[in-house]
Design a protein around this motif. Structure first.
Motif, short mmCIF file in Angstrom:
data_model
loop_
_atom_site.label_atom_id
_atom_site.label_comp_id
_atom_site.label_asym_id
_atom_site.label_seq_id
_atom_site.Cartn_x
_atom_site.Cartn_y
_atom_site.Cartn_z
N ALA A 98 9.19 -2.27 -16.74
CA ALA A 98 10.12 -1.69 -15.76
C ALA A 98 10.25 -2.54 -14.50
O ALA A 98 11.32 -2.56 -13.88
N ALA A 99 9.17 -3.24 -14.12
CA ALA A 99 9.20 -3.95 -12.84
C ALA A 99 10.28 -5.02 -12.79
O ALA A 99 10.85 -5.29 -11.73
N SER A 100 10.57 -5.60 -13.93
CA SER A 100 11.58 -6.67 -13.93
C SER A 100 12.98 -6.13 -14.24
O SER A 100 13.95 -6.88 -14.24
N SER A 101 13.07 -4.85 -14.53
CA SER A 101 14.38 -4.26 -14.84
C SER A 101 15.13 -3.96 -13.54
O SER A 101 14.52 -3.62 -12.51
N ALA A 102 16.45 -4.08 -13.59
CA ALA A 102 17.25 -3.85 -12.39
C ALA A 102 17.31 -2.38 -12.00
O ALA A 102 17.47 -2.04 -10.83
N SER A 103 17.17 -1.49 -12.97
CA SER A 103 17.32 -0.07 -12.63
C SER A 103 16.13 0.79 -13.08
O SER A 103 15.79 1.78 -12.44
N TRP A 104 15.48 0.42 -14.19
CA TRP A 104 14.43 1.28 -14.75
C TRP A 104 13.21 1.41 -13.86
O TRP A 104 12.47 2.39 -13.95
N TRP A 105 12.98 0.43 -13.00
CA TRP A 105 11.79 0.48 -12.16
C TRP A 105 11.76 1.74 -11.29
O TRP A 105 10.70 2.23 -10.94
N ARG A 106 12.95 2.28 -11.00
CA ARG A 106 13.01 3.46 -10.12
C ARG A 106 12.32 4.68 -10.72
O ARG A 106 11.87 5.55 -10.00
N VAL A 107 12.30 4.77 -12.05
CA VAL A 107 11.70 5.95 -12.68
C VAL A 107 10.26 5.69 -13.13
O VAL A 107 9.66 6.53 -13.80
N VAL A 108 9.72 4.55 -12.77
CA VAL A 108 8.32 4.24 -13.12
C VAL A 108 7.54 3.95 -11.84
O VAL A 108 7.54 2.81 -11.36
N PRO A 109 6.86 4.95 -11.28
CA PRO A 109 6.17 4.73 -10.00
C PRO A 109 5.12 3.62 -10.04
O PRO A 109 4.80 3.05 -9.00
N VAL A 161 -8.19 11.02 -19.96
CA VAL A 161 -6.81 11.35 -19.61
C VAL A 161 -6.36 10.53 -18.40
O VAL A 161 -5.29 9.91 -18.40
N GLY A 162 -7.21 10.51 -17.36
CA GLY A 162 -6.85 9.81 -16.13
C GLY A 162 -6.64 8.33 -16.36
O GLY A 162 -5.61 7.75 -15.98
N ILE A 163 -7.62 7.71 -17.02
CA ILE A 163 -7.53 6.26 -17.21
C ILE A 163 -6.47 5.93 -18.26
O ILE A 163 -5.75 4.93 -18.15
N GLY A 164 -6.32 6.80 -19.24
CA GLY A 164 -5.25 6.62 -20.24
C GLY A 164 -3.88 6.65 -19.58
O GLY A 164 -3.00 5.84 -19.92
N LEU A 165 -3.71 7.56 -18.63
CA LEU A 165 -2.44 7.64 -17.91
C LEU A 165 -2.20 6.34 -17.12
O LEU A 165 -1.08 5.81 -17.11
N GLY A 166 -3.26 5.83 -16.51
CA GLY A 166 -3.15 4.56 -15.78
C GLY A 166 -2.75 3.42 -16.69
O GLY A 166 -1.90 2.58 -16.33
N LEU A 167 -3.34 3.39 -17.89
CA LEU A 167 -2.99 2.33 -18.86
C LEU A 167 -1.52 2.44 -19.28
O LEU A 167 -0.82 1.42 -19.35
N CYS A 168 -1.09 3.67 -19.53
CA CYS A 168 0.33 3.87 -19.89
C CYS A 168 1.22 3.40 -18.74
O CYS A 168 2.25 2.74 -18.98
N GLY A 169 0.80 3.74 -17.52
CA GLY A 169 1.58 3.31 -16.35
C GLY A 169 1.65 1.80 -16.26
O GLY A 169 2.70 1.23 -15.94
N MET A 170 0.54 1.15 -16.57
CA MET A 170 0.52 -0.32 -16.50
C MET A 170 1.49 -0.92 -17.53
O MET A 170 2.27 -1.83 -17.20
N TRP A 204 0.84 -1.21 0.00
CA TRP A 204 0.00 0.00 0.00
C TRP A 204 0.87 1.26 0.00
O TRP A 204 0.59 2.22 -0.73
N LEU A 205 1.94 1.24 0.79
CA LEU A 205 2.84 2.40 0.79
C LEU A 205 3.45 2.61 -0.59
O LEU A 205 3.63 3.75 -1.04
N ALA A 206 3.71 1.51 -1.27
CA ALA A 206 4.33 1.60 -2.59
C ALA A 206 3.35 2.12 -3.65
O ALA A 206 3.78 2.46 -4.76
N THR A 207 2.07 2.17 -3.33
CA THR A 207 1.11 2.73 -4.31
C THR A 207 0.99 4.26 -4.18
O THR A 207 0.36 4.90 -5.02
N GLN A 208 1.57 4.84 -3.14
CA GLN A 208 1.36 6.27 -2.87
C GLN A 208 1.85 7.16 -4.02
O GLN A 208 1.22 8.17 -4.34
N GLY A 209 2.95 6.79 -4.62
CA GLY A 209 3.50 7.61 -5.70
C GLY A 209 2.55 7.69 -6.88
O GLY A 209 2.27 8.78 -7.40
#
Lengths: 252, 295
Positions: free
Chosen positions: A197-208, A182-191, A160-165
């Motif tokens: 990014a989640a499996s990357s060793a470094s890129w995950w840091r720049v993708v909240p 716009v809102g849901i489109g942004l969420g889709l882009c984030g997904m 839950w803390l990790a969702t704050q960003g």
């Protein structure tokens, strides 16, 4: 005006709204489906020795939720919260009341964060309930061990803390652009970004959007920065940007 | 007193308000009229703190809005553009929501609903309300806090004649209780019946402000004088030193003359041996004035 009055007001106006059903039902539905899946997979896995069924089951639930659904779900919740104001032109009513603008913004953030917290609790409860049911159905891995309450609650809290960003980013977007698209489109882009990014060793840091999934990784695999802390820091930064923008904006 | 001092506003370099100045006396009903696009709603947004002026200031009872926003807004109830609510909540719940935010006693909710005649419909969802009912509920929302200043944007929009009459009565009662009402309107008859003070706005500027009576005077009422056709030039020569006299269709016309001056003119002409067959003071309606000022 006291801040708690604004918070009570936020919950007062959503108590009959669709958003509460969405918060409760979507994670519950996802968890129930994963129980069926675990029943199928877990039965095949039953012969393996030493498997931590509870940890694997909870982790798979939370990772699937965090990766596939949470970005869009959070976008939907935050955007709907703001849509309630934008669509009904209530923003101008709120901002002509004797209330400080930062409090209105902060109340929305706390409400969105609380709703995402509620969905995490629903996911956790259904996961634990599902594990117990699976144990009752004869999956010995669940039946043989106690429910690891502390581990699961801790994991859910960090998640839950990790969702704050991402909540803070979605909130700023929803204030700035009233459109649902716009809102849901942004969420889709984030997904989509978080999938890579989640499996990357470094890129995950720049993708909240990747922080929640990263927060579920075992400690030895998360070297350096803690995703939950990074997420809280990103949230603080985005909320500060949002408050500054809110303070200066004209309400037309 | 609400004072708007030299307020200007531009959007992307395009001026919308240009040095607007107004003084709204305490206890008055002040109407701001003007054609669409004159800048009325922008001015209302500025005096309710929704929009910041590019320059100039707004103050209520001596308190500057930009520096004492919270203190000032405690005294102000406003209804900008269309009344806004949460349609999934009932009328009473919408009021309860605002009352909860402002720590207002539940009794005030019932009183506000009663004041606008919405007690019967209070439990219905606002999404089912007519526009007139929404206007009433918007007014009730403003009245919850018993504000000193009530700011209303086109409050008669969507009301039927009975609703307009009711609203007029409510506003009169509020004024009698000491409330200051600042409103915009397109319904000039309504303004004429209700307002104690008026301002006319055109292209982001105030072209007139004052009492309704002053507006009538400023409108330059016209005196038409009928004299025999062969005496028109003589009569004009007699009056020219004191008045600007025109001739239209063989009739003398003098602007800006009241009944007293008309009597003096009559005495002067008759005393000079001229035969005056008719005199009429033409008083334009508020609508005429509005169009002459706003055109």
């Amino acid at each position: 005006m006291r801040f708690h009055r604004l918070l009570c007001g936020e919950f007062f106006k959503i108590r009959n709204a669709l958003v509460l059903w969405v918060v409760a039902l979507i994670p519950a539905l996802m968890a129930v489906l994963s129980i069926f899946n675990e029943y199928r997979v877990g039965a095949r896995r039953a012969a393996a020795d030493g498997a931590d069924y509870w940890a694997l089951f909870a982790q798979s639930n939370f990772i699937f939720w965090g990766q596939a659904l949470l970005p869009v779900f959070a976008a939907m919740i935050v955007t709907l919260l703001l849509y309630l104001e934008h669509h009904n032109q209530m923003m101008k009513v709120l901002l002509t009341l004797p209330v400080r603008r930062w409090k209105v913004y902060a109340a929305k953030y706390v409400t969105a964060s609380a709703l995402l917290g509620l969905s995490t609790i629903v996911l956790l409860v259904v996961t634990i309930g599902g594990g117990c049911v699976l144990g009752g159905l004869g999956l010995s891995g669940f039946a043989a061990t106690e429910v690891p309450w502390v581990l699961l609650c801790k994991a859910a809290t960090v998640f839950w803390l990790a969702t704050q960003g991402l909540i803070a980013i979605q909130l700023l977007a929803a204030w700035r652009w009233p459109s649902l698209v716009v809102g849901i489109g942004l969420g889709l882009c984030g997904m989509i970004l978080s999938l890579f990014a989640a499996s990357s060793a470094s890129w995950w840091r720049v993708v909240p959007w990747a922080y929640p999934v990263r927060s579920l990784r075992l400690p030895e695999k998360t070297v350096g920065i803690d995703p939950a802390l990074l997420s809280v820091a990103a949230a603080a930064l985005m909320v500060a940007v949002g408050l500054r923008w809110m303070y200066r904006r004209d309400v037309n | 007193m609400l004072v708007v001092d030299a307020v200007s506003k531009a959007y992307r370099g395009e001026p919308v308000l240009n040095g607007v100045g107004l003084q709204v006396p305490r206890g008055s009903i002040y109407a701001l009229v003007g054609p669409n696009g004159a800048g009325k709603t922008t001015l209302l947004r500025i005096i309710t703190g929704l929009v910041r002026p590019s320059c100039g200031s707004v103050s209520y009872a001596g308190q500057d809005l930009s520096r004492h926003r919270i203190e000032v807004l405690r005294k102000v109830g406003s209804l900008i553009e269309n009344p806004a609510f949460y349609p999934h909540l009932s009328g009473v719940d919408n009021l309860r929501y605002i009352a909860g935010l402002l720590n207002i006693h539940a009794h005030a909710v019932s009183a506000a609903l009663a004041a606008v005649g919405l007690v019967q419909a209070a439990q219905r969802k606002v999404g089912e309300y007519s526009l007139g009912m929404k206007q009433r509920l918007g007014l009730a929302m403003c009245l919850l806090r018993e504000p000193e200043f009530l700011i209303l944007d086109e409050p008669t929009n969507g009301l039927d004649p009975a609703g307009i009459k009711d609203l007029r009565n409510i506003l009169m009662q509020l004024r009698a209780r000491g409330m200051t009402v600042f409103m915009t309107s397109h319904l000039l008859q309504e303004v004429e019946a209700l307002a104690t003070h008026m301002a006319v706005m055109r292209s982001g500027k105030i072209v007139f402000s004052g009492t309704s009576a002053q507006l009538q005077l400023a409108s330059l009422s016209r005196l038409d004088i009928d004299v025999a056709s062969e005496q028109v030039d003589t009569a004009r020569g007699l009056l020219t030193p004191a008045y600007e006299v025109g001739v239209q269709a063989g009739r003398l016309c003098i602007h800006g003359v009241d009944a007293e001056k008309a009597a003096d003119i009559n005495t002067l002409l008759v005393g000079a041996g001229l035969r005056v067959s008719g005199m009429r003071i033409h008083r334009p309606t508020l609508e005429d004035l509005f169009f002459s000022l706003a055109a």
